[in-house]
Write an enzyme that holds these catalytic residues in place. Structure first.
Site, PDB file in Angstrom:
ATOM      1  N   SER A 134       0.842  -1.248  -0.127  1.00 33.46           N
ATOM      2  CA  SER A 134       0.212  -0.040  -0.075  1.00 33.46           C
ATOM      3  C   SER A 134       0.851   1.132   0.138  1.00 33.46           C
ATOM      4  O   SER A 134       1.503   1.396   1.057  1.00 33.46           O
ATOM      5  CB  SER A 134      -1.084  -0.095   1.387  1.00 33.46           C
ATOM      6  OG  SER A 134      -1.696   1.083   1.289  1.00 33.46           O
ATOM      7  N   SER A 144      -0.087   6.892  -0.826  1.00 34.04           N
ATOM      8  CA  SER A 144      -1.247   7.784  -1.559  1.00 34.04           C
ATOM      9  C   SER A 144      -2.239   6.846  -1.658  1.00 34.04           C
ATOM     10  O   SER A 144      -3.537   7.275  -2.163  1.00 34.04           O
ATOM     11  CB  SER A 144      -0.866   8.167  -2.737  1.00 34.04           C
ATOM     12  OG  SER A 144      -0.473   7.267  -3.654  1.00 34.04           O
ATOM     13  N   CYS A 145      -2.201   5.720  -1.250  1.00 35.72           N
ATOM     14  CA  CYS A 145      -3.329   4.735  -1.515  1.00 35.72           C
ATOM     15  C   CYS A 145      -3.688   3.802  -0.283  1.00 35.72           C
ATOM     16  O   CYS A 145      -2.648   3.013   0.084  1.00 35.72           O
ATOM     17  CB  CYS A 145      -3.094   3.605  -2.844  1.00 35.72           C
ATOM     18  SG  CYS A 145      -4.305   2.341  -2.895  1.00 35.72           S
ATOM     19  N   GLY A 146      -4.811   4.012   0.390  1.00 34.96           N
ATOM     20  CA  GLY A 146      -5.075   3.156   1.655  1.00 34.96           C
ATOM     21  C   GLY A 146      -6.338   1.910   1.078  1.00 34.96           C
ATOM     22  O   GLY A 146      -6.704   1.199   2.135  1.00 34.96           O
TER      23      GLY A 146
END
Length: 286
Positions: free
Chosen positions: A110, A113-115
């Site tokens: 992950s 910037s991405c969860g």
């Protein structure tokens, strides 16, 4: 946040029309953290070091693995075992916690910037976190009372929150490169603020802080995030039972759709004396 949150750099600062000087500066530190559950690797997240145990606990709350502090027996920092940075945390769960390994381990990596890597639908989230009721925001994590019935805040209270958040962003003041998440009570008092290079990490740290202090669910509270609000932030807020989510910047279209479907009030562009209330505006009343 500790000194580990920043990283010293040398930069050449240019000022138009043409002067240049070499000077020292700091950037927000970004390093990987491997999350293990019962010795099994389930995720690698890119985060700013600091409050790692809170981050891991919050991550497991938002993944639906744990719902109460007693679900966790121990969160321990592992010694370096070939990991370049030595950033490995292992969680030992109590027997009450049931892990869906197939679902959890899809988070192979992950980025900051991405969860939400691997999640494709709002419906999959609602299978784990029930929606909040419009008349009485029912508990997402365990409680069955309607103590949060008719929770409302004034526009003036919401407008006062960004300045409080900004005043507490110590590392952002140094680097200009961190996101922040903060929880406020119904009187506008800040309970906790966490910063991270990843906005979802900052929120996970907040959730972990609350879990460890047995403060979940946040039934009469407001979440304020420093930047834009996206689907994964609304999902994490729902996991914690937060009825009002506010952002300094814009929401994404999926965040608005999610908030509408989940029963959450979503406020964006909270700046100065103006704000946009995108969903469930009855909670924001003068």
């Amino acid at each position: 946040m500790s000194d580990d949150a920043t990283f010293p750099v040398t930069v050449q600062r240019i000022t138009l029309p043409g002067s240049a000087v070499t000077t020292e500066d700091v950037t927000a530190r970004e390093e990987p953290l491997e999350i293990r559950v019962e010795g099994r690797s389930v995720a690698v997240v890119m985060r700013t070091p600091g409050h790692d145990e809170e981050l891991v606990a919050g991550f497991l709350v938002s993944e639906g693995v744990i719902t109460r502090a007693r679900d966790v027996l121990e969160i321990s920092q592992c010694p370096s075992t070939g990991n370049k940075y030595g950033n490995v945390v292992d969680v030992l769960l109590a027997g009450s916690a049931v892990v869906n390994w197939d679902s959890l381990t899809r988070h192979v990596f992950s980025a900051s910037s991405c969860g939400i890597c691997g999640k494709t639908s709002i419906e999959s989230v609602f299978q784990r976190f029930p929606v909040l009721k419009a008349s009485a925001q029912c508990s997402v994590i365990g409680a069955e009372s309607a103590a949060e019935h008719d929770f409302r805040v004034s526009p003036a209270l919401l407008a006062s929150l960004p300045a409080k958040l900004r005043a507490s962003q110590a590392t952002f003041t140094q680097t200009g490169g961190l996101h922040a998440s903060a929880i406020f009570d119904e009187h506008g008092e800040m309970l906790v603020l966490r910063e991270d290079v990843g906005r979802h990490n900052a929120l996970d740290k907040v959730l972990g802080w609350a879990l460890q202090r047995r403060l979940l669910p946040f039934q009469r509270h407001i979440l304020l995030v420093s930047g834009r609000v996206s689907f994964e932030l609304m999902q994490k807020a729902l996991a914690a039972g937060v009825p009002i989510v506010a952002a300094i910047s814009a929401p994404s279209s999926l965040a608005v759709q999610f908030a509408d479907d989940s029963g959450q009030t979503l406020v964006g562009f909270l700046r100065g004396e103006t704000m946009n209330v995108y969903t469930h505006p009855d909670r924001v009343k003068a």
